[in-house]
Design an enzyme around this catalytic site. Structure first.
Site, mmCIF file in Angstrom:
data_model
loop_
_atom_site.group_PDB
_atom_site.id
_atom_site.type_symbol
_atom_site.label_atom_id
_atom_site.label_comp_id
_atom_site.label_asym_id
_atom_site.label_seq_id
_atom_site.Cartn_x
_atom_site.Cartn_y
_atom_site.Cartn_z
ATOM 1 N N CYS A 85 -12.556 -1.970 10.498
ATOM 2 C CA CYS A 85 -12.970 -0.865 9.880
ATOM 3 C C CYS A 85 -14.019 -1.334 8.669
ATOM 4 O O CYS A 85 -15.373 -1.741 9.043
ATOM 5 C CB CYS A 85 -11.905 -0.231 9.150
ATOM 6 N N HIS A 194 -9.321 1.394 13.910
ATOM 7 C CA HIS A 194 -8.021 0.756 13.090
ATOM 8 C C HIS A 194 -7.169 0.548 14.573
ATOM 9 O O HIS A 194 -6.535 1.295 14.980
ATOM 10 C CB HIS A 194 -7.343 1.512 12.174
ATOM 11 N N GLU A 196 -4.536 -1.261 14.553
ATOM 12 C CA GLU A 196 -3.217 -1.052 14.235
ATOM 13 C C GLU A 196 -2.680 0.596 14.183
ATOM 14 O O GLU A 196 -1.386 0.569 14.044
ATOM 15 C CB GLU A 196 -2.885 -1.631 12.781
#
Length: 216
Positions: A85, A194, A196
């Site tokens: 990011c 992202h 994750e």
């Protein structure tokens, strides 16, 4: 067999614990460590630079804590490095955010804000920030794409996007305009989204990163 070390750089500006949890799920052979300790970062086998918030604040902390110097040393080592990011945006030349901020200049290219008044293919307004799931089209073969289909969905949260040279592009997304969603050069890889927060595709990407040796 001793565990490998993966460090997530802690400079006070990142979604650190969710990144660490995701990495722990896919890389049980790694010791995942959140740290700002220069020696530990340089000792690591793999390094992650996360980032959220305004680029001005991120770059101020990166420079205040001399993370910029650590990143240069890490990149010179050839060890795999992942920016996430704002951690990706920080690798560029310059960002237009906050009246203009010089970044780390590891990639040619700049960071721009999405224009107001964007509409989708149905003529409906598109909100800024770009927030939610969107497809990423593969533009280059790279080990980080292993077992991930082109046009897989990933999770984005951003108002500014990277305009990078095609030679660095590993994946492109469209939100009113095409922008770089994944970039790479040598032992650096970075994502605007992202991983994750990106379910199975994101976890596969993180797993691929931990298995990558830093070569293309």
């Amino acid at each position: 067999m001793s565990q490998k070390l993966l460090t997530i750089i802690d400079y006070g500006m990142g979604n650190l614990h969710s990144v660490a949890k995701a990495l722990e799920c896919v890389a049980p052979n790694f010791n995942i460590e959140i740290t700002n300790d220069r020696a530990r970062i340089l000792e690591a086998d793999h390094v992650v630079l996360p980032g959220v918030g305004a680029i001005r604040d991120c770059m101020a902390e990166i420079r205040r804590q001399k993370v910029d110097e650590v990143v240069v040393e890490n990149l010179a080592s050839g060890k795999p490095f992942l920016g996430i990011c704002v951690g990706m945006q920080a690798l560029m030349e310059h960002s237009d955010e906050n009246q203009g901020v010089d970044c780390l200049n590891h990639f040619d290219g700049r960071v721009h804000r999405f224009k107001s008044g964007l509409v989708d293919k149905h003529g409906l307004p598109m909100k800024v920030p770009h927030m939610g799931w969107n497809q990423v089209r593969k533009t280059s073969e790279h080990p980080i794409w292993h077992n991930i289909a082109s046009d897989s969905h990933f999770y984005f949260v951003h108002s500014y996007f990277v305009e990078a040279h095609d030679e660095y592009s590993a994946g492109v997304c469209n939100y009113g305009t095409d922008f770089a969603a994944m970039i790479y050069r040598d032992n650096i890889f970075a994502t605007q989204f992202h991983p994750e927060k990106s379910a199975d595709a994101g976890l596969q990407l993180l797993k691929n990163f931990t298995q990558w040796d830093g070569t293309n």
